[in-house]
Design an enzyme around this catalytic site. Structure first.
Site, mmCIF file in Angstrom:
data_model
loop_
_atom_site.group_PDB
_atom_site.id
_atom_site.type_symbol
_atom_site.label_atom_id
_atom_site.label_comp_id
_atom_site.label_asym_id
_atom_site.label_seq_id
_atom_site.Cartn_x
_atom_site.Cartn_y
_atom_site.Cartn_z
ATOM 1 N N ASP A 9 7.583 -3.600 0.988
ATOM 2 C CA ASP A 9 6.857 -2.938 -0.087
ATOM 3 C C ASP A 9 5.457 -2.569 0.383
ATOM 4 O O ASP A 9 4.873 -3.246 1.226
ATOM 5 C CB ASP A 9 6.756 -3.848 -1.312
ATOM 6 C CG ASP A 9 8.101 -4.083 -1.964
ATOM 7 O OD1 ASP A 9 8.884 -3.124 -2.061
ATOM 8 O OD2 ASP A 9 8.382 -5.231 -2.375
ATOM 9 N N HIS A 10 4.906 -1.503 -0.216
ATOM 10 C CA HIS A 10 3.546 -1.092 0.108
ATOM 11 C C HIS A 10 2.567 -2.058 -0.551
ATOM 12 O O HIS A 10 2.712 -2.365 -1.736
ATOM 13 C CB HIS A 10 3.309 0.338 -0.401
ATOM 14 C CG HIS A 10 2.140 1.009 0.210
ATOM 15 N ND1 HIS A 10 0.846 0.591 -0.004
ATOM 16 C CD2 HIS A 10 2.066 2.093 1.035
ATOM 17 C CE1 HIS A 10 0.017 1.382 0.658
ATOM 18 N NE2 HIS A 10 0.730 2.297 1.295
ATOM 19 N N PRO A 11 1.556 -2.529 0.165
ATOM 20 C CA PRO A 11 0.644 -3.517 -0.425
ATOM 21 C C PRO A 11 -0.142 -3.009 -1.635
ATOM 22 O O PRO A 11 -0.498 -3.797 -2.508
ATOM 23 C CB PRO A 11 -0.308 -3.855 0.728
ATOM 24 C CG PRO A 11 0.440 -3.499 1.961
ATOM 25 C CD PRO A 11 1.293 -2.324 1.591
ATOM 26 N N ILE A 12 -0.413 -1.697 -1.701
ATOM 27 C CA ILE A 12 -1.283 -1.219 -2.780
ATOM 28 C C ILE A 12 -0.669 -0.087 -3.592
ATOM 29 O O ILE A 12 -1.350 0.525 -4.411
ATOM 30 C CB ILE A 12 -2.664 -0.774 -2.221
ATOM 31 C CG1 ILE A 12 -2.511 0.335 -1.186
ATOM 32 C CG2 ILE A 12 -3.405 -1.971 -1.649
ATOM 33 C CD1 ILE A 12 -3.845 0.880 -0.666
ATOM 34 N N ARG A 69 5.905 -5.098 -9.909
ATOM 35 C CA ARG A 69 6.709 -4.462 -8.861
ATOM 36 C C ARG A 69 8.196 -4.800 -8.995
ATOM 37 O O ARG A 69 9.063 -3.934 -8.924
ATOM 38 C CB ARG A 69 6.187 -4.898 -7.485
ATOM 39 C CG ARG A 69 6.761 -4.109 -6.324
ATOM 40 C CD ARG A 69 6.392 -4.755 -4.994
ATOM 41 N NE ARG A 69 4.971 -4.901 -4.794
ATOM 42 C CZ ARG A 69 4.170 -3.963 -4.295
ATOM 43 N NH1 ARG A 69 4.677 -2.784 -3.989
ATOM 44 N NH2 ARG A 69 2.895 -4.190 -4.124
#
Length: 388
Positions: A227-230, A282
């Site tokens: 997953d993308h951190p931001i 998320r």
């Protein structure tokens, strides 16, 4: 064959293993005459990794387009040959630890005296200054010390390195860029200069947005796996048969994604209306998305989402990646004949220059294959070279 962008540039290559050979391979692909100086034992990668017919494909992949000469730099006569070679060169590249080249008798002052126009490049682990200058370094150590491993992996799990040796490759890439910049500066000033690229510094530069996030907040980014951190949603998502990578990098693309999935109403829900709120939820959001994606196979969704303007693709293994038609269109897999060793398959040219294209001019050389040829260019007879 069209001349390469670096046609007419001679590079003396004192490097071995990967960071340096990757750098000089890039220069050679661009047309430079790279003369790889090897000792009697040869580059260590000649005997590392898988191969066929007695040839290491690891070595072959990173030493194409080069000439090899055999010099034992413990011998004064061979050091003199190197000095004469340096006098004719435009670039010298080495990836020794700091101080090794000086110990051989080639301190920067002597290099400048031999050839004031020489661009000298040093690739090393930690640089020529600072408390760690004398430490040995390998990719794994640089990945660990740069903070990169601490950002990689999943929350609660151990830090992870990348399988590919990124610090070696990044340092080699920055070195090649620095060399080209040094040559351009020489066009203006008439003098060469020293260039340095470090594995640690290169890896720090590759932290991308993770470094600004840390500097702004003072907090290390969480490890979020795929997953993308931001950003959310952004990552791998399960379909009816396999996971696919979906990368909606801005609100406009998120809207396209939700519209294609029939989830437009989520953007009216305050829990999902902004990226900040979606990042908090998320996993809830993933469940909503995967409930839709599970109704069709990956191939269907990849076609539909890309057509809708949503970046999306399969998670390929190496066999799938190398057989991909887009990879073929880019010419990123080369089959290179190596006399006596059959055909070697390797990755192709990542840079595309229309007027001065990269080209394959020769396969990786046999150890010392071009010694006589290069000595003749220097006006050194075999008998003269043999003395000492």
């Amino acid at each position: 064959m069209l001349a390469g962008a670096l046609d007419g540039i001679r590079v003396v290559d004192l490097t071995r293993v990967l960071s340096g050979p990757f750098c000089t391979m890039l220069l050679a692909d661009l047309g430079a005459d790279v003369i790889k100086v090897e000792g009697p034992e040869g580059d260590p990668t000649r005997t590392i990794g898988a191969g066929r017919e007695g040839l290491s494909w690891y070595f072959a992949a990173f030493n194409r387009n080069k000439r090899s000469i055999l010099l034992d730099l413990k011998r004064s006569a061979d050091r003199e040959v190197l000095a004469r070679l340096i006098e004719t060169a435009d670039v010298l590249v080495e990836n020794f630890r700091p101080g090794v080249l000086e110990a051989m008798g080639f301190a920067q002052a002597r290099l400048e005296a031999l050839n004031p126009r020489l661009v000298t490049c040093s690739i090393n682990g930690f640089g020529s200054v600072g408390p760690y200058r004398d430490r040995p370094a390998f990719d794994f150590v640089a990945q660990a010390m740069s903070g990169f491993m601490a950002t990689n992996g999943v929350e609660g799990g151990p830090p992870l390195r990348t399988a590919a040796p990124l610090t070696d490759l990044a340092a080699g890439l920055y070195a090649a860029l620095g060399i080209v910049a040094g040559l351009r500066a020489r066009d203006r000033t008439g003098r060469g200069q020293r260039v340095e690229a470090t594995m640690l510094g290169s890896m720090l530069s590759l932290l991308g947005y993770l470094a600004p996030e840390f500097f702004a907040t003072g907090k290390p980014p969480p490890r979020t796996g795929n997953d993308h951190p931001i950003l959310a949603p952004y990552g791998l998502f399960a379909t009816a048969d396999r996971a696919i990578a979906i990368a909606p990098a801005n609100e406009a693309i998120v809207r396209k994604l939700f519209a294609e999935l029939g989830l437009e109403a989520l953007l009216e829900d305050p829990r999902y209306a902004s990226n900040a709120e979606r990042v908090k939820r998320r996993e809830e959001l993933r469940a909503r998305i995967e409930a839709v994606l599970s109704t069709a196979q990956a191939e269907v969704w990849i076609a539909r989402l890309n057509a809708a303007g949503v970046p999306c693709g399969p998670v390929n293994g190496l066999a799938e990646a190398m057989a991909d038609p887009q990879v073929d269109a880019l010419g990123m897999v080369l089959d290179v004949p190596h006399p006596g060793h059959g055909v070697v398959r390797m990755t192709g040219f990542p840079m595309r220059l229309e007027g001065t294209p990269c080209a394959l001019r020769r396969p990786a050389p046999r150890l010392g294959e071009h010694t006589g040829e290069v000595l003749a260019e220097l006006g050194i007879a075999r008998e003269e070279e043999a003395r000492g």
